[in-house]
Scaffold this motif. Structure first.
Motif, PDB file in Angstrom:
ATOM      1  N   TRP A 106       2.676   9.738  -5.565  1.00 35.40           N
ATOM      2  CA  TRP A 106       3.303  11.055  -4.963  1.00 35.40           C
ATOM      3  C   TRP A 106       4.401  11.388  -6.001  1.00 35.40           C
ATOM      4  O   TRP A 106       4.629  12.587  -6.504  1.00 35.40           O
ATOM      5  CB  TRP A 106       4.081  10.958  -3.634  1.00 35.40           C
ATOM      6  N   ASN A 156       1.031  -1.228   0.091  1.00 33.54           N
ATOM      7  CA  ASN A 156       0.013  -0.075  -0.016  1.00 33.54           C
ATOM      8  C   ASN A 156       0.928   1.286  -0.093  1.00 33.54           C
ATOM      9  O   ASN A 156       0.480   2.287  -0.751  1.00 33.54           O
ATOM     10  CB  ASN A 156      -0.946   0.001   1.382  1.00 33.54           C
ATOM     11  N   VAL A 157       1.842   1.052   0.720  1.00 31.87           N
ATOM     12  CA  VAL A 157       2.902   2.349   0.822  1.00 31.87           C
ATOM     13  C   VAL A 157       3.441   2.472  -0.639  1.00 31.87           C
ATOM     14  O   VAL A 157       3.746   3.771  -0.786  1.00 31.87           O
ATOM     15  CB  VAL A 157       4.022   1.931   2.108  1.00 31.87           C
ATOM     16  N   LEU A 159       1.193   4.618  -2.639  1.00 26.50           N
ATOM     17  CA  LEU A 159       1.361   6.001  -2.346  1.00 26.50           C
ATOM     18  C   LEU A 159       2.458   6.864  -2.578  1.00 26.50           C
ATOM     19  O   LEU A 159       2.393   7.899  -3.475  1.00 26.50           O
ATOM     20  CB  LEU A 159       1.344   6.144  -0.874  1.00 26.50           C
ATOM     21  N   SER A 213      -5.204  11.507  -7.807  1.00 28.68           N
ATOM     22  CA  SER A 213      -5.556  11.045  -6.396  1.00 28.68           C
ATOM     23  C   SER A 213      -6.348   9.795  -6.408  1.00 28.68           C
ATOM     24  O   SER A 213      -6.758   9.473  -5.401  1.00 28.68           O
ATOM     25  CB  SER A 213      -6.383  12.253  -5.809  1.00 28.68           C
ATOM     26  N   LYS A 250       5.920   9.836   2.334  1.00 33.01           N
ATOM     27  CA  LYS A 250       4.472  10.372   1.839  1.00 33.01           C
ATOM     28  C   LYS A 250       3.589  10.224   3.239  1.00 33.01           C
ATOM     29  O   LYS A 250       2.588  11.057   3.528  1.00 33.01           O
ATOM     30  CB  LYS A 250       3.841  10.037   0.608  1.00 33.01           C
ATOM     31  N   LEU A 251       3.547   9.194   3.786  1.00 33.79           N
ATOM     32  CA  LEU A 251       2.613   8.928   4.811  1.00 33.79           C
ATOM     33  C   LEU A 251       2.588   9.577   5.900  1.00 33.79           C
ATOM     34  O   LEU A 251       1.528   9.916   6.307  1.00 33.79           O
ATOM     35  CB  LEU A 251       2.995   7.342   5.374  1.00 33.79           C
ATOM     36  N   GLU A 294       0.731  13.142   5.103  1.00 39.34           N
ATOM     37  CA  GLU A 294      -0.595  13.098   4.954  1.00 39.34           C
ATOM     38  C   GLU A 294      -1.593  13.886   5.935  1.00 39.34           C
ATOM     39  O   GLU A 294      -1.357  13.800   7.172  1.00 39.34           O
ATOM     40  CB  GLU A 294      -1.356  11.549   4.906  1.00 39.34           C
ATOM     41  N   GLY A 342       6.843   6.424  -0.651  1.00 39.85           N
ATOM     42  CA  GLY A 342       5.471   6.087  -0.009  1.00 39.85           C
ATOM     43  C   GLY A 342       5.647   6.468   1.446  1.00 39.85           C
ATOM     44  O   GLY A 342       4.657   6.944   2.064  1.00 39.85           O
ATOM     45  N   LYS A 345      -5.582   9.140  -0.636  1.00 43.78           N
ATOM     46  CA  LYS A 345      -4.999   8.368   0.740  1.00 43.78           C
ATOM     47  C   LYS A 345      -5.004   6.931   0.453  1.00 43.78           C
ATOM     48  O   LYS A 345      -5.814   6.287  -0.411  1.00 43.78           O
ATOM     49  CB  LYS A 345      -5.884   8.672   1.817  1.00 43.78           C
ATOM     50  N   MET A 346      -4.259   6.100   1.141  1.00 43.37           N
ATOM     51  CA  MET A 346      -4.309   4.786   1.075  1.00 43.37           C
ATOM     52  C   MET A 346      -5.313   3.783   1.675  1.00 43.37           C
ATOM     53  O   MET A 346      -5.853   4.471   2.666  1.00 43.37           O
ATOM     54  CB  MET A 346      -2.969   4.489   2.150  1.00 43.37           C
ATOM     55  N   ILE A 375      -5.354   3.828  -3.877  1.00 42.30           N
ATOM     56  CA  ILE A 375      -5.450   5.072  -3.316  1.00 42.30           C
ATOM     57  C   ILE A 375      -6.732   5.905  -3.844  1.00 42.30           C
ATOM     58  O   ILE A 375      -7.249   5.798  -5.054  1.00 42.30           O
ATOM     59  CB  ILE A 375      -4.278   5.861  -4.203  1.00 42.30           C
TER      60      ILE A 375
END
Lengths: 315, 315
Positions: B122, B114-115, B118, B130, B311-312, B315, B308, B150-151, B146
């Motif tokens: 990004w 998932n990361v 992201l 998005s 970026k987490l 958020e 990612g 958001k994840m 996403i």
């Protein structure tokens, strides 16, 4: 702190409107007709008049209103723009701006199926959870996906169009969307009747559904009534339905991993037995990490739309 | 206003760490070994030492650090709790609390697949959008979803487990997850090799892949190299692969309606031709409202995880 919000469910025949407090209690609800003449140009002014009339009647101060949410039968993007709601005669229209301009309070629009999911999460079958899938089994199969408490709209407003997941390679008939083998062709009320008629034509097995077929009265209701009476052929049809829908929901779960799956729409009037047939095949096909999802029936019925629309402006 | 953040990609053999500015520029990146002895109890202290060492080396004030994000190979819930990352020897551990306690800066953990999604949103193949789906085609098929930037973690951290969507009813072999007919069995590197070996066994048609089979060297790479050289049998295998993955992604699109679908992992080294095979069948099976999704290749390679993770925390 605002005290009130309005939820509007715009349908092809009537507009349902609810006045809510911000905790989800309906304080008043009523309907007005949907006037589709003149390319639907009267619809939003009619809604504005109805809401403004209620504000005056209840002597509510505008500062006490968070806003007006509205569910629309068509794809709606994140900015509140509807692109072609053919049932209403509309082309492209920005509901947030047009209705917001008429009302002078914030307006937020969403697709009606997605909005209904938000309603079921707020006050219905999915109450208390923030990751939910609603499958609305009516004439077609609609859906709404809730992730982290928010509606999934998608890039073009087609988020939650779960009725058109391709689920069967060997389908000769076309779906309304033009595809072949969409989930909707098996899991909607019309889909279940289709499965039943096919099954009746393919065997000579005795069933109470044969008499219904002669009367042209095979429906999701007659099938599930027969299931409850132990009719073997009807049970086979329910298994087929359950396998298609369970398999489709299993695919959805691998994407969004819901806590609760809510079944709504006319078919859900069959009750808890519906969940049993679907959950059986869901568990067969789903990834083990998603196996814990609970199946629940929708509880708000035709009011899911006004609840969800009201919640939309509270997000 | 913070100026820096760290992104950590925790793998079974090495830990990759990146120092970023908040615009997504990598200022420094390095690796440390993953010490799995003693039930993985050294892993988080090692990461903390590495990050604190870099902070001291670069003379960064702690107030200038937004936080440290970390991608972990296992399901991670919204609170940063990992439940059984078997590759690391871990049981249940709250990464946000444990690593945050060691570092005294905010820590946010997520599942590695998932990361990575992201990260690609990004600064990679999905930059600027998005609503995105990442399909990582490696030994298995991983994924990241996403929605609204958001994840999607899901109720139990199993959001984006798209490799285990059931896609084939007639599969005799079991998937690693215990299911039969999972997308991963056809669309991963090993899945493509399996499709190739089956095809070679089922026909006597000439192909450069026959010599590869005798050397035990049939792989996703040999298949797509042969496709690029016009090998007819290899092209048939690519069509089969494309149909499975395109059909799976079409189902995913009916749920979240992405703007961009990014293909990553080792298989994506095949290049643009991969997107062509998949997009062809995606368009065949998907609901028309989702047909506009663009197919792109991942661009960050093995760095998607650190991007990612960084970026987490932004958020």
């Amino acid at each position: 702190m605002s005290k009130y919000c309005f939820g509007v469910d715009l349908g092809g025949t009537t507009v349902k409107i609810g006045l809510f407090d911000t905790e989800g209690t309906v304080l008043d609800k009523w309907e007005i007709p949907t006037r589709k003449e003149d390319s639907g140009s009267k619809i939003l002014p009619d809604i504005a008049d109805a809401v403004l009339g209620k504000i005056a009647e209840k002597k509510i101060a505008k500062d006490d209103i968070t806003g007006v949410g509205i569910g629309v039968p068509g794809p709606v993007d994140d900015k509140g723009v509807v692109h072609m709601a053919v049932n209403l005669g509309w082309g492209v229209i920005n509901i947030n701006e047009v209705l917001g301009g008429l009302l002078q309070v914030p307006v937020k629009a969403g697709n009606d199926a997605n909005v209904a999911a938000l309603g079921e999460m707020w006050c219905g079958g999915g109450k208390g959870c923030s990751d939910m899938v609603l499958a609305t089994l009516g004439t077609g199969v609609g859906g709404g996906i809730i992730v982290n408490g928010k509606m999934v709209t998608g890039a073009t407003g087609a988020g939650g169009e779960i009725g058109h997941i391709h689920i069967e390679d060997d389908e000769p008939d076309a779906c309304g969307c033009g595809g072949h083998g969409c989930l909707e062709q098996y899991a909607s009320a019309t889909g279940i009747a289709r499965l039943a008629n096919r099954k009746l034509a393919a065997t000579t097995q005795d069933s109470v559904l044969r008499a219904a077929k002669e009367r042209g009265a095979v429906s999701a209701k007659t099938v599930f009534d027969a299931v409850k009476n132990g009719d073997a052929l009807a049970c086979e049809i329910a298994e087929e339905f359950g396998e298609y829908l369970g398999k489709g929901l299993a695919a959805i779960a691998c994407v969004v991993n819901p806590e609760v799956i809510v079944l709504g729409g006319g078919v859900s009037k069959a009750g808890g037995i519906l969940c049993e047939y679907v959950a059986k095949y869901y568990k067969k096909y789903v990834f083990h990490g998603c196996r814990g999802a609970q199946f629940k029936l929708a509880t708000l019925g035709n009011d899911a739309g006004i609840y969800g629309a009201a919640k939309l402006v509270l997000e």
